[in-house]
Design a protein around this motif. Structure first.
Motif, PDB file in Angstrom:
ATOM      1  N   PRO A 134       2.902  -6.484 -82.808  1.00 14.98           N
ATOM      2  CA  PRO A 134       4.046  -7.321 -82.489  1.00 14.98           C
ATOM      3  C   PRO A 134       5.478  -6.964 -83.186  1.00 14.98           C
ATOM      4  O   PRO A 134       6.595  -6.995 -82.507  1.00 14.98           O
ATOM      5  N   ARG A 160       5.653  -5.208 -76.158  1.00 12.97           N
ATOM      6  CA  ARG A 160       5.523  -6.123 -75.127  1.00 12.97           C
ATOM      7  C   ARG A 160       7.015  -6.544 -74.513  1.00 12.97           C
ATOM      8  O   ARG A 160       7.223  -6.629 -73.361  1.00 12.97           O
ATOM      9  N   TYR A 213      -3.349  -8.249 -80.244  1.00 14.07           N
ATOM     10  CA  TYR A 213      -2.248  -8.071 -79.445  1.00 14.07           C
ATOM     11  C   TYR A 213      -2.410  -7.028 -78.353  1.00 14.07           C
ATOM     12  O   TYR A 213      -1.775  -7.398 -77.131  1.00 14.07           O
ATOM     13  N   ARG A 233      -4.432  -8.885 -75.513  1.00 14.10           N
ATOM     14  CA  ARG A 233      -3.542  -9.744 -74.951  1.00 14.10           C
ATOM     15  C   ARG A 233      -2.342  -9.568 -74.233  1.00 14.10           C
ATOM     16  O   ARG A 233      -1.966 -10.117 -72.937  1.00 14.10           O
ATOM     17  N   GLU A 234      -1.358  -8.950 -74.637  1.00 22.70           N
ATOM     18  CA  GLU A 234      -0.132  -8.684 -74.422  1.00 22.70           C
ATOM     19  C   GLU A 234       0.083  -6.965 -73.789  1.00 22.70           C
ATOM     20  O   GLU A 234       1.039  -7.281 -72.921  1.00 22.70           O
ATOM     21  N   GLU A 276      -0.737  -5.154 -68.871  1.00 22.57           N
ATOM     22  CA  GLU A 276       0.285  -5.010 -68.168  1.00 22.57           C
ATOM     23  C   GLU A 276      -0.024  -3.351 -67.838  1.00 22.57           C
ATOM     24  O   GLU A 276       0.910  -2.789 -67.009  1.00 22.57           O
TER      25      GLU A 276
END
Length: 336
Positions: free
Chosen positions: A179, A184, A208, A211-212, A216
């Motif tokens: 993060p 992200r 992270y 999830r993020e 994508e």
């Protein structure tokens, strides 16, 4: 002048892929040796150097789970400080544990502070600032509670990075998948721009990533390549429209920023930490404060002269600049 260079042991010196502290330690060590300085590198046994290598740690603890980090870190320190009298100066690149030995030896110690994880580590810095010479790697990373001998920016092997005058339409993320580093945010900015993004770096926060980031990554517009080195790394740094460095912490330096710039790639970075020291707004990239400014900066990148971006690194951030500054500090400390 005999220097003992103390490397961290999380990764090999130099690292195979990730390992910024080990990378800086290696670059400085090799530059000092090239100048005729007698350097002994204390690092892991698999380390590679033109200096004398003194190693007791069998392997980097981040690569070999059988190596207990705490046990071998103190064995590593004991190996150096048990022979401290052989050296004119000890250069500590391995954070605060070495300070525990500072009052037990007469050899001067320089500690390069690669960054503060939090103020909780200050008890291993404040009491030792009268006997250890602290170096900040940026003005932004100076802590108000400490006295410093110098601020010395990192340098890179400038000629290693090839100039790419054209780049491409694609954007680049280069760093830890964590993060703090803003992967992200880079993805969101890229999607808003209608462009493509290549992400490179180790996964440091698995949750992270899952999830993020992973949802994508489609392999078409958003591509994740993992950690890379060698020729592929050089190509990646130079072949982008811009490096997106949308950090969520006060980064003390940022080697990938300088490496991208050395390749001619402008950098779009959050205005935090050392970024205003490294990036000249409108000249080598753009400093941004919100997503709207990121989008505008991506569109304005074509205004940046990539040759100027590279020249700024040549003028400010080479290994020679870094080595000369450290040698000057060593001589000052030793009264030479």
């Amino acid at each position: 002048m005999k220097i003992a260079m103390l490397a961290p042991i999380a990764w090999r010196t130099p690292p195979r892929h990730y390992g910024p502290w080990e990378l800086v330690t290696s670059m400085l060590t090799e530059a000092l040796v090239a100048r005729g300085i007698d350097v002994t590198l204390f690092a892991t046994r698999d380390s590679i150097t033109t200096a004398k290598l003194d190693a007791v740690v069998p392997a980097p603890y981040s690569e070999d789970p059988s190596v207990d980090a705490k046990v071998w870190e103190f064995r590593h320190l004991a190996n150096l400080f048990g022979q401290a009298g052989r050296f004119d100066l000890i250069h500590n690149q391995a954070d605060f544990p070495a300070h525990a030995f500072a009052g037990l030896v007469d050899t001067p110690i320089v500690t390069t502070i690669h960054g503060f994880s939090s103020d909780r580590i200050l008890p291993m810095y404040v009491p030792f600032q009268d006997c250890v010479h602290y170096v900040a790697i940026s003005a932004a990373d100076r802590h108000p509670a400490l006295c410093y001998a110098a601020t010395i920016h990192h340098g890179i092997p400038f000629d290693t990075f090839r100039f790419n005058a054209e780049g491409s339409d694609d954007l680049l993320f280069f760093g830890r998948i964590h993060p703090d580093k803003g992967a992200r945010e880079a993805i969101a900015a890229t999607r808003a721009s209608g462009r493509s993004l290549d992400l490179y770096g180790i996964v440091q926060d698995q949750g992270y990533y899952e999830r993020e980031i992973a949802p994508e990554v489609d392999g078409a517009l958003i591509r994740y390549h993992g950690a890379i080195g060698g020729e592929a790394r050089l190509r990646a740094l130079g072949s982008a429209r811009a490096l997106l460095h949308l950090i969520n912490f006060d980064e003390p330096f940022g080697l990938s920023v300088i490496e991208a710039m050395a390749s001619g790639t402008p950098v779009i970075a959050t205005r935090r930490g050392s970024m205003p020291e490294l990036i000249e707004h409108g000249v080598t990239g753009f400093l941004v404060d919100n997503p709207g400014e990121v989008h505008a900066a991506i569109e304005r990148v074509s205004e940046i002269d990539r040759a100027v971006v590279r020249q700024v690194v040549a003028d400010r951030f080479t290994i020679d600049h870094m080595a000369d500054a450290y040698i000057g500090l060593y001589r000052q400390i030793l009264g030479r």
